[in-house]
Design an enzyme around this catalytic site. Structure first.
Site, mmCIF file in Angstrom:
data_model
loop_
_atom_site.group_PDB
_atom_site.id
_atom_site.type_symbol
_atom_site.label_atom_id
_atom_site.label_comp_id
_atom_site.label_asym_id
_atom_site.label_seq_id
_atom_site.Cartn_x
_atom_site.Cartn_y
_atom_site.Cartn_z
ATOM 1 N N LYS A 157 40.656 54.419 42.654
ATOM 2 C CA LYS A 157 39.729 53.953 41.621
ATOM 3 C C LYS A 157 39.028 52.707 42.157
ATOM 4 O O LYS A 157 39.642 51.660 42.337
ATOM 5 C CB LYS A 157 40.464 53.584 40.325
ATOM 6 N N SER A 211 42.890 40.751 41.960
ATOM 7 C CA SER A 211 43.353 39.436 41.522
ATOM 8 C C SER A 211 44.874 39.422 41.276
ATOM 9 O O SER A 211 45.469 40.459 40.958
ATOM 10 C CB SER A 211 42.620 39.040 40.241
ATOM 11 N N GLU A 232 47.707 43.311 47.597
ATOM 12 C CA GLU A 232 46.885 42.343 48.346
ATOM 13 C C GLU A 232 46.136 41.538 47.298
ATOM 14 O O GLU A 232 45.180 42.027 46.699
ATOM 15 C CB GLU A 232 45.895 43.079 49.264
HETATM 16 P P1 NAP Z 1 40.265 42.306 39.666
HETATM 17 O O1 NAP Z 1 39.668 41.901 38.383
HETATM 18 O O2 NAP Z 1 41.723 42.270 39.826
HETATM 19 O O3 NAP Z 1 39.668 43.766 39.977
HETATM 20 C C1 NAP Z 1 40.040 44.514 41.095
HETATM 21 C C2 NAP Z 1 40.228 45.965 40.695
HETATM 22 O O4 NAP Z 1 41.234 46.041 39.689
HETATM 23 C C3 NAP Z 1 38.998 46.616 40.112
HETATM 24 O O5 NAP Z 1 38.948 47.956 40.526
HETATM 25 C C4 NAP Z 1 39.250 46.546 38.607
HETATM 26 O O6 NAP Z 1 38.612 47.547 37.855
HETATM 27 C C5 NAP Z 1 40.747 46.764 38.569
HETATM 28 N N1 NAP Z 1 41.361 46.258 37.337
HETATM 29 C C6 NAP Z 1 40.921 45.307 36.474
HETATM 30 N N2 NAP Z 1 41.807 45.143 35.468
HETATM 31 C C7 NAP Z 1 42.814 46.019 35.682
HETATM 32 C C8 NAP Z 1 44.028 46.335 34.991
HETATM 33 N N3 NAP Z 1 44.382 45.683 33.881
HETATM 34 N N4 NAP Z 1 44.824 47.292 35.509
HETATM 35 C C9 NAP Z 1 44.487 47.933 36.653
HETATM 36 N N5 NAP Z 1 43.357 47.696 37.341
HETATM 37 C C10 NAP Z 1 42.535 46.730 36.874
HETATM 38 O O7 NAP Z 1 39.743 41.439 40.874
HETATM 39 P P2 NAP Z 1 38.295 40.860 41.117
HETATM 40 O O8 NAP Z 1 38.265 39.525 40.497
HETATM 41 O O9 NAP Z 1 37.243 41.820 40.780
HETATM 42 O O10 NAP Z 1 38.357 40.788 42.705
HETATM 43 C C11 NAP Z 1 38.560 39.642 43.410
HETATM 44 C C12 NAP Z 1 40.033 39.347 43.642
HETATM 45 O O11 NAP Z 1 40.546 40.224 44.635
HETATM 46 C C13 NAP Z 1 40.249 37.973 44.188
HETATM 47 O O12 NAP Z 1 41.326 37.335 43.574
HETATM 48 C C14 NAP Z 1 40.540 38.181 45.663
HETATM 49 O O13 NAP Z 1 41.238 37.156 46.287
HETATM 50 C C15 NAP Z 1 41.239 39.491 45.630
HETATM 51 N N6 NAP Z 1 41.144 40.157 46.931
HETATM 52 C C16 NAP Z 1 42.261 40.192 47.698
HETATM 53 C C17 NAP Z 1 42.212 40.791 48.949
HETATM 54 C C18 NAP Z 1 43.439 40.839 49.795
HETATM 55 O O14 NAP Z 1 43.476 41.640 50.717
HETATM 56 N N7 NAP Z 1 44.466 40.065 49.532
HETATM 57 C C19 NAP Z 1 41.019 41.341 49.418
HETATM 58 C C20 NAP Z 1 39.892 41.284 48.599
HETATM 59 C C21 NAP Z 1 39.986 40.684 47.346
HETATM 60 P P3 NAP Z 1 37.315 47.291 36.936
HETATM 61 O O15 NAP Z 1 36.218 47.886 37.658
HETATM 62 O O16 NAP Z 1 37.582 47.988 35.665
HETATM 63 O O17 NAP Z 1 37.212 45.799 36.751
#
Ligand code: NAP
Length: 463
Positions: A157, A211, A232
């Site tokens: 997804k 996140s 991650e």
């Molecule tokens: P996010 O809100 O966690 O979203 C990431 C993914 O999770 C999206 O596909 C989102 O879908 C989905 N999601 C949202 N809420 C969810 C839930 N309750 N249950 C399951 N899935 C859910 O993260 P973001 O803020 O967009 O992305 C940035 C974050 O990713 C940052 O914190 C960054 O550090 C981290 N990141 C980490 C790495 C690593 O390798 N460690 C690499 C890249 C990014 P929707 O489309 O519905 O929102």
């Protein structure tokens, strides 16, 4: 009623494409399909799986220009970075196409001559992945390639901001001959799809990049059916410039790690710690180099820094900058914005802040934007204490040509990825991942396929 969402270009706010959300029933059907797909895909021999993965990689490369353009349109990153990400994404497929051939077991000397002990590896089952918008190709292939290479079926997804790149990659996988039930893409709200993935008894592993709060809730929900997890999560990378460092080199590398993808990467330097004797020179040179960066639409070849992905991300960055200024930070460059909430685009000009301290939000929270806060330190011990003073532990960087300083920093920094005189350490052949609240498990390298395998121990007796 069929629900859908509009993918928008973050550089202009214009609509690119409407994408239907899969219904809960369709997602459950996809999970059933993935479960049956696993039974077939896991029986395909490793050499054939490897061949199909290589073909997938070649097809992606043949369509690189088109994929990179789609990525820039939905994510906003400059076209050169999108091209770079397509290469980075295929490097994972290439690496794991080779690793598919090296899923070795072992034999163990038994304590009795009447026994033989054999250890073998088998694929874990259906893997469900949730990926973020900041690297829509590489975060997907970093999971799909080892899963498929191991013999697992895979369902992903993507983030609703950037589903188009992923949809295209999955189409190309099918074109390459990877069966439609071995790799699938579903679209829907994260909270809904996350629930269906974690509830499904078919899913044996959840792999997530995103996140930390969402990662924590997925871990909790996965406990119900004891699924394996790879997480991650967020980062808050320190970048330390020691007194003896080559300042010009450190400036160039800091520019690279800080402003790539408009600072929206989990391994971005988020706190810049410079020795007090060189902090003025470093800050001046870094601010001057930052001024040269061109902000704009990623489709324009001259652009170095694209837009922020959405209003929520933009508001967080602006709040952190304002908080730092209100507590005494000095703006060396930036603190300039071009945003239109009606149209839906949000640009933050690269910003350098000096005299930053631990009381400011920017030193405590991930920024995910093109803002570089600089602080100074007196001793290496102090630098390490500031650097480790965070719940995160993903990436850290340091610049020094002194091997004792480098060894001390390496040994004492609690981070999963360390760049020593290197602002771009990520590579398909190396283990990527974080300590503490930055995650669980590693992706890439030989470590990256192990989480898709079960270990089976056979004891043969009565010989
Ligand atoms: P996010 O809100 O966690 O979203 C990431 C993914 O999770 C999206 O596909 C989102 O879908 C989905 N999601 C949202 N809420 C969810 C839930 N309750 N249950 C399951 N899935 C859910 O993260 P973001 O803020 O967009 O992305 C940035 C974050 O990713 C940052 O914190 C960054 O550090 C981290 N990141 C980490 C790495 C690593 O390798 N460690 C690499 C890249 C990014 P929707 O489309 O519905 O929102």
């Amino acid at each position: 009623m069929v629900s859908s969402f509009i993918v928008k270009n973050p550089a202009t706010g214009e609509s690119i494409q409407e994408v239907p959300r899969h219904t809960e029933e369709e997602i459950n059907q996809a999970l059933d399909k993935g479960h049956t797909g696993f039974k077939k895909w896991s029986k395909i021999n490793a050499h054939e799986r490897s061949r199909l993965l290589k073909k997938w990689s070649l097809l992606i490369q043949e369509n690189k220009e088109e994929i990179a353009k789609v990525m820039t349109m939905e994510n906003g990153k400059p076209l050169s970075e999108s091209n770079g990400e397509v290469n980075y994404a295929t490097s994972y497929i290439d690496w794991y196409a080779e690793e598919a051939l090296r899923l070795y077991g072992r034999t163990i000397p038994a304590a009795s001559e009447a026994k033989r002990i054999v250890v073998s590896k088998q694929p874990i089952g259906l893997v469900a992945a949730i990926t973020p918008w900041n690297f829509p190709a590489a975060m997907m292939t970093r999971k799909a390639a080892p899963a498929l290479a191991a013999g697992c079926s895979f369902i992903v997804k993507p983030a609703e901001e950037t589903p188009l790149t992923t949809i295209r990659l999955v189409e190309l996988a099918h074109e390459a001959g990877i069966p439609e039930d071995a790799i699938q893409c579903v679209n829907g709200r994260g909270s809904v799809v996350g629930r269906l993935f974690t509830e499904s008894p078919h899913v044996r592993k959840i792999t997530f990049t995103g996140s930390t709060p969402v990662g924590k809730s997925l871990i909790k929900d996965s406990a119900e059916t004891i699924k394996h997890v790879t997480m991650e999560l967020g980062g808050h990378a320190p970048l330390i410039v020691a007194e003896d460092a080559d300042i010009d080199f450190a400036v160039a590398q800091t520019l690279l790690t800080k402003f790539r993808n408009a600072g929206q990467t989990c391994v971005c330097a988020n706190r810049i710690l410079v020795h007090e004797n060189i902090v003025d020179t470093f800050s001046e040179k870094f601010a001057e180099a930052t001024k040269q960066l061109k902000v704009g639409n990623g489709l324009d070849e001259a652009t170095d820094v694209g837009p922020i992905i959405n209003e929520k991300g933009y508001n967080k960055i602006v709040a952190q900058v304002n908080d730092a200024i209100s507590k005494g930070a000095e703006v060396l460059v930036g603190n300039k914005y071009d945003a239109d909430k009606e149209k839906g685009f949000f640009f933050v000009y690269p910003t350098v802040l000096k005299n930053v301290d631990g009381s400011m939000d920017i030193m405590q929270e991930e920024t995910f934007g093109p803002v570089a806060p600089i602080t100074s330190f007196k001793t290496l011990e102090e630098a390490v204490e500031i650097a480790n003073n965070t719940p995160y532990g993903l990436a850290a960087y340091f610049f020094t040509n002194d091997y004792r300083t480098g060894t001390y920093l390496h040994d004492n920094l609690d981070f999963g990825i360390i760049g020593w005189n290197d602002g771009a350490p990520s590579a398909a052949h190396a283990p990527f991942g974080g300590m503490k609240e930055s995650g669980l498990g590693r992706e890439g390298g030989i470590e990256g396929i192990e989480p898709y395998l079960e270990t089976k121990y056979l004891s043969i007796g009565n010989l």
